[in-house]
Design a protein around this motif. Structure first.
Motif, PDB file in Angstrom:
ATOM      1  N   ARG A  39       2.377   1.796  -3.457  1.00  0.00           N
ATOM      2  CA  ARG A  39       1.230   2.216  -4.237  1.00  0.00           C
ATOM      3  C   ARG A  39       1.226   3.650  -4.371  1.00  0.00           C
ATOM      4  O   ARG A  39       0.760   4.239  -5.250  1.00  0.00           O
ATOM      5  CB  ARG A  39      -0.109   1.423  -4.195  1.00  0.00           C
ATOM      6  N   THR A  40       1.206   4.166  -3.201  1.00  0.00           N
ATOM      7  CA  THR A  40       1.011   5.789  -3.015  1.00  0.00           C
ATOM      8  C   THR A  40       2.174   6.589  -3.606  1.00  0.00           C
ATOM      9  O   THR A  40       2.086   7.613  -3.815  1.00  0.00           O
ATOM     10  CB  THR A  40       0.590   6.062  -1.581  1.00  0.00           C
ATOM     11  N   LYS A  41       3.155   5.718  -3.564  1.00  0.00           N
ATOM     12  CA  LYS A  41       4.682   6.467  -4.150  1.00  0.00           C
ATOM     13  C   LYS A  41       4.685   6.499  -5.768  1.00  0.00           C
ATOM     14  O   LYS A  41       5.408   7.023  -6.283  1.00  0.00           O
ATOM     15  CB  LYS A  41       5.621   5.969  -3.579  1.00  0.00           C
ATOM     16  N   GLN A  80      -6.888   5.691  -4.548  1.00  0.00           N
ATOM     17  CA  GLN A  80      -5.988   6.126  -3.550  1.00  0.00           C
ATOM     18  C   GLN A  80      -5.842   7.523  -3.856  1.00  0.00           C
ATOM     19  O   GLN A  80      -5.626   8.221  -2.926  1.00  0.00           O
ATOM     20  CB  GLN A  80      -4.896   5.130  -3.467  1.00  0.00           C
ATOM     21  N   ARG A  81      -5.305   8.029  -4.778  1.00  0.00           N
ATOM     22  CA  ARG A  81      -4.939   9.168  -5.194  1.00  0.00           C
ATOM     23  C   ARG A  81      -6.194  10.290  -5.653  1.00  0.00           C
ATOM     24  O   ARG A  81      -5.856  11.491  -5.758  1.00  0.00           O
ATOM     25  CB  ARG A  81      -4.172   9.348  -6.719  1.00  0.00           C
ATOM     26  N   THR A 102      -5.179   2.250  -7.654  1.00  0.00           N
ATOM     27  CA  THR A 102      -4.147   3.442  -7.629  1.00  0.00           C
ATOM     28  C   THR A 102      -5.028   4.611  -7.777  1.00  0.00           C
ATOM     29  O   THR A 102      -4.745   5.927  -7.114  1.00  0.00           O
ATOM     30  CB  THR A 102      -3.155   3.226  -8.577  1.00  0.00           C
ATOM     31  N   ASP A 141       1.047  -1.230  -0.223  1.00  0.00           N
ATOM     32  CA  ASP A 141       0.009  -0.120  -0.005  1.00  0.00           C
ATOM     33  C   ASP A 141       0.749   1.203   0.007  1.00  0.00           C
ATOM     34  O   ASP A 141       0.507   2.106  -0.750  1.00  0.00           O
ATOM     35  CB  ASP A 141      -0.916  -0.096   1.077  1.00  0.00           C
ATOM     36  N   GLY A 142       2.136   1.163   0.827  1.00  0.00           N
ATOM     37  CA  GLY A 142       2.911   2.548   0.681  1.00  0.00           C
ATOM     38  C   GLY A 142       3.452   2.529  -0.345  1.00  0.00           C
ATOM     39  O   GLY A 142       3.638   3.695  -0.897  1.00  0.00           O
ATOM     40  N   THR A 199       0.561   7.494 -11.220  1.00  0.00           N
ATOM     41  CA  THR A 199      -0.479   6.720 -12.036  1.00  0.00           C
ATOM     42  C   THR A 199       0.005   6.554 -13.641  1.00  0.00           C
ATOM     43  O   THR A 199      -0.267   5.460 -14.134  1.00  0.00           O
ATOM     44  CB  THR A 199      -1.616   7.611 -12.216  1.00  0.00           C
TER      45      THR A 199
END
Length: 76
Positions: free
Chosen positions: A52-54, A70-71, A67, A49-50, A57
């Motif tokens: 994916r946030t970094k 979350q964004r 993705t 999860d961490g 897209t």
């Protein structure tokens, strides 16, 4: 280069060996092995999860499920 590599399916023997190793690592207690695997899985999911946030897209090109959500990007 293909970014999505196919992982070979583990064989029954591989799974049996992995299960035996997990149980042996927990002193032969199958319940403790299951609990340890749940904790390990939760840790890996948190790391994923961490990451994916970094990952942008654009770089992921929609290959990472969730993705967009979350964004906060609008749906197509």
């Amino acid at each position: 280069m293909n970014a999505t590599r196919e992982q070979p399916e583990p064989t029954v023997t591989d799974l049996e060996t992995a299960a035996d190793q997990a149980i042996a690592a927990c002193g032969g207690d199958a319940r403790e092995a299951v609990k340890a695997l749940i904790v390990a899985n939760d840790f890996l999911e948190t790391q994923l999860d961490g990451l994916r946030t970094k990952v942008s897209t654009g770089y992921a090109r929609g290959r990472l499920p969730g993705t967009r959500e979350q964004r906060g990007d609008p749906d197509d």
